[in-house]
Design a protein around this motif. Structure first.
Motif, short mmCIF file in Angstrom:
data_model
loop_
_atom_site.label_atom_id
_atom_site.label_comp_id
_atom_site.label_asym_id
_atom_site.label_seq_id
_atom_site.Cartn_x
_atom_site.Cartn_y
_atom_site.Cartn_z
N ASN A 88 0.82 -1.21 0.00
CA ASN A 88 0.00 0.00 0.00
C ASN A 88 0.86 1.27 0.00
O ASN A 88 0.53 2.24 -0.67
CB ASN A 88 -0.95 0.02 1.20
N GLU A 89 1.94 1.24 0.75
CA GLU A 89 2.84 2.40 0.79
C GLU A 89 3.54 2.57 -0.55
O GLU A 89 3.72 3.71 -1.02
CB GLU A 89 3.86 2.25 1.92
N LEU A 92 1.13 4.20 -2.86
CA LEU A 92 1.04 5.62 -2.55
C LEU A 92 2.23 6.37 -3.13
O LEU A 92 2.07 7.45 -3.73
CB LEU A 92 0.95 5.82 -1.03
N SER A 115 -7.26 10.49 5.12
CA SER A 115 -6.46 9.25 5.25
C SER A 115 -5.21 9.31 4.39
O SER A 115 -4.18 8.76 4.76
CB SER A 115 -7.30 8.04 4.87
N LYS A 118 -2.68 11.23 6.37
CA LYS A 118 -2.15 10.40 7.46
C LYS A 118 -1.16 9.37 6.92
O LYS A 118 -0.11 9.13 7.52
CB LYS A 118 -3.29 9.69 8.20
N ARG A 119 -1.51 8.75 5.80
CA ARG A 119 -0.61 7.76 5.20
C ARG A 119 0.70 8.41 4.77
O ARG A 119 1.78 7.83 4.93
CB ARG A 119 -1.27 7.08 4.00
N LYS A 120 0.61 9.61 4.22
CA LYS A 120 1.83 10.32 3.81
C LYS A 120 2.71 10.61 5.02
O LYS A 120 3.94 10.46 4.95
CB LYS A 120 1.47 11.62 3.09
N ARG A 122 2.83 8.95 7.89
CA ARG A 122 3.43 7.69 8.36
C ARG A 122 4.52 7.22 7.39
O ARG A 122 5.56 6.69 7.83
CB ARG A 122 2.36 6.62 8.53
N LEU A 123 4.32 7.41 6.10
CA LEU A 123 5.31 7.02 5.10
C LEU A 123 6.59 7.84 5.28
O LEU A 123 7.70 7.29 5.24
CB LEU A 123 4.74 7.21 3.69
#
Length: 147
Positions: A88-89, A92, A115, A118-120, A122-123
């Motif tokens: 998933n990362e 992205l 979301s 947030k994913r960015k 955490r990445l």
């Protein structure tokens, strides 16, 4: 006299570094321009640019293959540099590399725009953890565009 000679040498060295920096920026811009032209020839990527939509699991292999072809094995190099990246990362990262906006990425991944942010975050944290450094003022987007 010695200090003057040293200053002159440093001045020449700085001028050379400045010229290299300008050439690097010019080449980066040229790479993006040429990649954009190639992107126009990829039907899937062109349609996603024109009208972002959910990307089915079976489409990702072709998308990653196109990105690797356009950006010098981007997904392979990234996975080697950051081995802990999840699928998933990596997806992205591909969408960021293609300069998609957060709302477009949200549509393609079938998640909320919040979301995506947030994913960015955490990445970026994962990349910092794996690489051990991050230049101040560098965004995740800029880091991936230059990777």
């Amino acid at each position: 006299d010695g200090m003057s000679a040293t200053l002159k040498e440093k001045s020449v060295e700085l001028a050379q570094l400045d010229a290299l920096s300008k050439e690097n920026l010019r080449l980066h811009d040229r790479e993006w321009y040429l990649s954009s032209l190639l992107l126009e020839n990829d039907e899937t990527l062109r349609s996603l640019k024109q009208s972002p939509r959910y990307i089915r699991d079976e489409e990702w292999a072709g998308i990653k293959q196109s990105i690797d072809r356009l950006f010098d094995h981007f997904t392979r190099r990234l996975a080697a540099a950051i081995p802990s990246l999840t699928e998933n990362e990596l997806q992205l990262c591909c969408l960021i590399k293609l300069h998609f906006s957060n709302p477009a990425i949200a549509s393609m991944l079938a998640i909320e725009s919040a979301s995506v942010s947030k994913r960015k975050f955490r990445l970026k944290e994962r990349i910092i953890q794996q690489t051990g450094f991050w230049s101040s003022g560098t965004t995740l987007e800029l880091w991936l565009w230059n990777f």
